[in-house]
Design a protein around this motif. Structure first.
Motif, PDB file in Angstrom:
ATOM      1  N   THR A  95       0.469  -1.579  -0.241  1.00  0.00           N
ATOM      2  CA  THR A  95      -0.144  -0.051  -0.155  1.00  0.00           C
ATOM      3  C   THR A  95       1.110   1.394  -0.134  1.00  0.00           C
ATOM      4  OG1 THR A  95      -0.116  -0.068   2.314  1.00  0.00           O
ATOM      5  CG2 THR A  95      -1.931  -0.957   1.156  1.00  0.00           C
ATOM      6  N   GLU A  96       2.440   1.230   0.646  1.00  0.00           N
ATOM      7  CA  GLU A  96       2.910   2.338   0.682  1.00  0.00           C
ATOM      8  C   GLU A  96       3.098   2.730  -1.111  1.00  0.00           C
ATOM      9  OE1 GLU A  96       5.378   2.926   4.311  1.00  0.00           O
ATOM     10  OE2 GLU A  96       5.959   1.235   3.704  1.00  0.00           O
ATOM     11  N   GLY A  97       3.423   2.435  -1.241  1.00  0.00           N
ATOM     12  CA  GLY A  97       3.505   2.701  -3.350  1.00  0.00           C
ATOM     13  C   GLY A  97       2.121   2.807  -3.916  1.00  0.00           C
ATOM     14  N   ARG A  98       0.825   2.668  -3.293  1.00  0.00           N
ATOM     15  CA  ARG A  98      -0.671   3.205  -3.589  1.00  0.00           C
ATOM     16  C   ARG A  98      -0.152   4.980  -3.367  1.00  0.00           C
ATOM     17  NH1 ARG A  98      -3.683  -1.928  -3.593  1.00  0.00           N
ATOM     18  NH2 ARG A  98      -5.283  -0.551  -4.398  1.00  0.00           N
ATOM     19  N   PHE A  99      -0.264   4.783  -2.312  1.00  0.00           N
ATOM     20  CA  PHE A  99      -0.952   5.627  -0.885  1.00  0.00           C
ATOM     21  C   PHE A  99       0.124   6.511  -0.411  1.00  0.00           C
ATOM     22  CE2 PHE A  99      -3.925   2.835  -1.509  1.00  0.00           C
ATOM     23  CZ  PHE A  99      -4.985   3.172  -2.322  1.00  0.00           C
ATOM     24  N   LEU A 100      -0.808   8.210  -0.177  1.00  0.00           N
ATOM     25  CA  LEU A 100      -0.542   8.643   0.990  1.00  0.00           C
ATOM     26  C   LEU A 100      -0.381   8.487   2.420  1.00  0.00           C
ATOM     27  CD1 LEU A 100       1.526  12.528   0.297  1.00  0.00           C
ATOM     28  CD2 LEU A 100      -0.285  11.595   2.637  1.00  0.00           C
ATOM     29  N   PHE A 101       0.379   8.516   3.149  1.00  0.00           N
ATOM     30  CA  PHE A 101       0.122   8.224   4.725  1.00  0.00           C
ATOM     31  C   PHE A 101       0.297   9.563   5.363  1.00  0.00           C
ATOM     32  CE2 PHE A 101       0.000   4.054   2.894  1.00  0.00           C
ATOM     33  CZ  PHE A 101      -1.339   3.373   3.177  1.00  0.00           C
ATOM     34  N   GLY A 102      -0.375   9.628   6.507  1.00  0.00           N
ATOM     35  CA  GLY A 102       0.005  10.714   7.932  1.00  0.00           C
ATOM     36  C   GLY A 102       0.909   9.796   8.171  1.00  0.00           C
ATOM     37  N   ASN A 103       1.147  10.257   9.966  1.00  0.00           N
ATOM     38  CA  ASN A 103       1.943   9.649  10.472  1.00  0.00           C
ATOM     39  C   ASN A 103       1.095   9.171  11.717  1.00  0.00           C
ATOM     40  OD1 ASN A 103       4.517  10.253   9.884  1.00  0.00           O
ATOM     41  ND2 ASN A 103       4.373  12.887  10.102  1.00  0.00           N
ATOM     42  N   GLU A 104      -0.187   9.615  12.220  1.00  0.00           N
ATOM     43  CA  GLU A 104      -1.257   9.025  13.160  1.00  0.00           C
ATOM     44  C   GLU A 104      -2.077   8.271  11.995  1.00  0.00           C
ATOM     45  OE1 GLU A 104      -1.168  10.154  16.196  1.00  0.00           O
ATOM     46  OE2 GLU A 104       1.264  11.080  16.471  1.00  0.00           O
TER      47      GLU A 104
END
Length: 252
Positions: A95-104
């Motif tokens: 999923t990390e290659g497909r989407f942007l994630f926050g820190n929390e």
């Protein structure tokens, strides 16, 4: 003197350019919400994830609009930039290659292999599963980076939790992998809690709001959510919300 005037003009020009950019901070977010993952999200657009995200964004004066769809559809809608984000996504390699994630993270959730209570345990752990074992999973779900490396599994993919349980109860599957809080909800609501049990753990994941990587608004929206979640943890609202489903689901 001329240099000072030029510098002043440059600073004024820069401020003029930045002013509209600063003024366009998002005031609304449109989310894809899963339709079959209680107590976090259900087909009516209610659940713990809905309440938490709305509370966090309310502290930033950001309005939340949700469209309720099957989980896999929510992932695609986000990648197609038709919504800003989809929630309850595990951060892992796929999923990390497909989407942007926050820190929390929103939550930390565990998942287990479930089997029928009348059968002998299928294995001691996930790495010792026998050859040819039939395991059911949900379409589009994340089950940890190790899951794809498990030997001997014949995978069956279901479109909803009811179908998954029915395949297990009718002996078409030897086991299913379900998130524990969700499994508890479905087993109780369908009246089969005594017939199915968790035999061993599969993984534990941090669940996030997953943002559209191609949208310019994703970075400020992710940052706003992080601030809101931290604020809720500091004032105790986050802990009160989690207490509604017991003490097993906690984040650090």
């Amino acid at each position: 003197m001329i240099r000072k005037r030029i510098l002043t003009l440059l600073l004024c020009s820069t401020a003029f350019v930045l002013q509209p950019l600063l003024a366009t901070e998002p005031s609304k977010i449109r989310l894809a919400a899963e339709d079959s993952w209680p107590p976090f999200a259900d087909s009516s657009g209610h659940g713990l994830s809905h309440r938490l995200v709305k509370l966090a964004y309310a502290t930033e004066s950001i309005e939340v609009e949700s469209v309720v769809v099957p989980y896999n559809r929510g992932l695609h809608l986000t990648e197609q930039s038709k919504v800003n984000a989809v929630f309850n996504v595990a951060k892992q390699q796929s999923t990390e290659g497909r989407f942007l994630f926050g820190n929390e993270p929103l939550f930390i959730a565990s998942a287990s292999f479930y089997q029928l209570t009348k059968r002998e345990p299928i294995a001691a752990d996930k790495w010792s599963l026998p050859p040819g074992i039939r395991v059911g999973i949900m379409r589009g779900y994340e089950y940890g980076d190790e899951f794809d490396a498990l030997p001997n599994i014949v995978l069956w993919v279901a479109d909803n939790q009811y179908q998954l349980l029915n395949l297990l109860l009718t002996h078409k599957l030897d086991a299913v992998v379900m998130y524990d809080k969700v499994a508890a909800e479905f087993l109780a609501s369908t009246g089969v809690a005594s017939e199915v049990y968790p035999v061993f753990n599969n993984h534990t994941s941090e669940l996030y709001l997953a943002f559209d990587k191609n949208s310019a608004s994703s970075i400020p929206l992710a940052a706003a959510l992080d601030r809101g979640l931290r604020r809720l943890k500091q004032n105790g609202e986050y802990q009160k919300l989690l207490a509604q489903i017991g003490h097993a689901t906690k984040t650090q």
